[in-house]
Scaffold this active site. Structure first.
Site, PDB file in Angstrom:
ATOM      1  N   TYR A 142       0.854  -1.262  -0.101  1.00 57.42           N
ATOM      2  CA  TYR A 142       0.105  -0.034   0.269  1.00 57.42           C
ATOM      3  C   TYR A 142       0.780   1.129  -0.043  1.00 57.42           C
ATOM      4  O   TYR A 142       1.658   1.572   0.860  1.00 57.42           O
ATOM      5  CB  TYR A 142      -1.072  -0.124   1.187  1.00 57.42           C
ATOM      6  CG  TYR A 142      -2.122   1.040   1.242  1.00 57.42           C
ATOM      7  CD1 TYR A 142      -2.284   2.048   0.319  1.00 57.42           C
ATOM      8  CD2 TYR A 142      -2.442   1.291   2.501  1.00 57.42           C
ATOM      9  CE1 TYR A 142      -3.060   3.026   0.376  1.00 57.42           C
ATOM     10  CE2 TYR A 142      -3.540   2.482   2.691  1.00 57.42           C
ATOM     11  CZ  TYR A 142      -3.842   2.937   1.769  1.00 57.42           C
ATOM     12  OH  TYR A 142      -4.636   4.089   1.573  1.00 57.42           O
ATOM     13  N   LYS A 170      -1.410  -1.330  -3.801  1.00 57.65           N
ATOM     14  CA  LYS A 170      -2.473  -0.280  -3.866  1.00 57.65           C
ATOM     15  C   LYS A 170      -2.003   0.969  -4.278  1.00 57.65           C
ATOM     16  O   LYS A 170      -1.268   1.437  -3.147  1.00 57.65           O
ATOM     17  CB  LYS A 170      -3.333  -0.603  -2.575  1.00 57.65           C
ATOM     18  CG  LYS A 170      -4.310   0.527  -2.563  1.00 57.65           C
ATOM     19  CD  LYS A 170      -5.070   0.445  -0.898  1.00 57.65           C
ATOM     20  CE  LYS A 170      -6.028   1.698  -0.617  1.00 57.65           C
ATOM     21  NZ  LYS A 170      -6.737   1.582   0.546  1.00 57.65           N
TER      22      LYS A 170
END
Length: 299
Positions: A142, A170
């Site tokens: 992320y 992400k």
């Protein structure tokens, strides 16, 4: 049994970073979490992120995180990928959370860049590798430098992608050029982590979304993705433009605050927030209603 995945879409395509419902007195609402999870999957999500920042992970205990994973898994079974957020700025604590998420039955892990400490790239490489080595679960990185203070640079992404369990990213970096290069060079499954860029990121190789607005417009996100994948870029663009007021409204202030307000307005499980987050003001709620209505959301 885990839901079906492919190397290209290891966690599905439309995922919502789920809020954590609380009761009126601020306790964890596991029944509400199960009802919300089932609602989100029924609406078109094939993945759910629990215990992420949108789930108020900084203010939930380790035991609550584990209980939440188990409850959501019980609610959605193999109908959706359940990915547990386990990222902290303490590698040892992160590894504990990763192992506990695996014991709880999570299908995958979401690991955010360690925040505040601002580790250099070599330190990031060792941190994420340690996470991937800690369990048998696939890992989604992320990358959100606006919150963490440090980006995961492309060269680091390429190195991390060599690990067999680091399979996705992400992306909340907000840089389409860097995303395109990183996708091409790393081969990671790329998920948009910025709702305003969901459609643009598809154009440079993303496979899906990890969304906040998926709480309220998951059918539209699914329709936009399906249209794009079927070659109907015009239809996908029309849906994207329809959703612009929602993208704007849900991030006029802190996203967890607006999301819980929207869900409470819809009569869905959400409840209050834990400080330092607080509920919207009357004026902010009124503006949110205007923004959601402009995007076709029924309240």
């Amino acid at each position: 049994m885990a839901p079906i995945s492919t190397p290209q879409t290891p966690f599905g395509r439309v995922l919502t970073a789920m809020i954590t419902p609380f009761t009126a007195d601020g306790a964890l609402d596991l029944d509400g979490a199960q009802r919300l999870a089932a609602h989100l999957v029924d609406a078109g999500n094939d993945g759910l992120i629990v215990n992420g920042t949108t789930g108020e992970s900084p203010t939930t205990s380790d035991a609550e995180k584990s209980d939440l994973v188990r409850a959501v898994l019980e609610a959605v079974g193999d109908r959706a990928h359940v990915v547990a957020g386990i990222g902290t700025n303490d590698t040892a604590h992160t590894l504990e959370l990763a192992r506990e998420a695996e014991r709880a039955g999570a299908h995958g892990l979401l690991a955010v860049t360690p925040y505040y400490s601002k580790p250099p790239q070599e330190a990031l490489y060792h941190h994420f590798t340690a996470i991937a080595d800690a369990t048998g679960l696939p890992v989604m990185l992320y990358d959100i430098p606006g919150r963490t203070g440090v980006p995961i640079e492309t060269e680091t992404m390429v190195r991390l992608a060599e690990h067999p369990r680091i399979v996705a990213n992400k992306d909340a970096k907000g840089d389409l050029g860097r995303a395109g290069w990183a996708i091409a060079r790393s081969g990671l499954a790329w998920y948009s982590g910025d709702d305003m860029l969901n459609l643009p990121l598809l154009s440079v190789g993303a496979v899906g979304f990890v969304s906040v607005v998926g709480h309220v417009v998951a059918p539209d996100l699914r329709a936009m993705l399906d249209a794009y994948l079927n070659g109907d870029v015009q239809k996908a663009t029309e849906i994207h433009q329809k959703l612009l007021p929602v993208f704007t409204g849900m991030f006029r202030t802190q996203g967890v605050m607006t999301t819980k307000a929207a869900l409470n307005l819809q009569g869905l499980p959400a409840g209050p927030l834990r400080m330092p987050l607080i509920g919207l003001s009357d004026e902010e709620t009124a503006q949110l209603k205007i923004d959601l209505a402009a995007g076709g959301v029924q309240l």
